[in-house]
Write a protein that holds these residues in place. Structure first.
Motif: not given
Length: 114
Positions: A39-46, A60-73
């Motif tokens: 999750s932390l890696l995905g958050l940073i990459l997002g 960039n919708t995938p990046a925004t979704v990755a950031i939201v999911l990264g915080f949740i996970f």
């Protein structure tokens, strides 16, 4: 005297083209996939992908979704770690009271302390 013309100069090669700036869409997809595993890696990459997209002026919708999911996970991971540490410390505390051996508690749970 003879009429001599100077040799023609070689043409100047064009300057190398600067690499095109990334719009961050590929990195956004990588962030979205990686957030499910780390999750932390995905958050940073997002965040990096969204920054690249902002510079390029694209959404960039995938990046925004990755950031939201990264915080949740990440929050769920931290919660899981806190629960695991609390459970382990409760077990250690119980074994400190009971001593070594196999013990059956009042609720029927068997605890082995070593």
């Amino acid at each position: 005297m003879s009429d001599v013309t100077p040799p023609a100069s070689a043409p100047v090669p064009p300057a190398p083209a600067a690499p095109a700036a990334s719009d961050g869409k590929t990195l956004g997809i990588v962030a979205l996939v990686s957030v499910f595993f780390i999750s932390l890696l995905g958050l940073i990459l997002g965040f990096v992908a969204r920054g690249q997209s902002k510079k390029a002026g694209v959404k960039n919708t995938p990046a925004t979704v990755a950031i939201v999911l990264g915080f949740i996970f990440l929050a769920l991971t931290i919660l899981w770690i806190v629960i695991a540490v609390a459970g382990f410390s409760a077990l250690v505390s119980q074994c400190a009271e009971l001593g070594t051996g196999v013990h059956t508690l009042d609720n029927g749970v068997t605890v082995t302390c070593g």
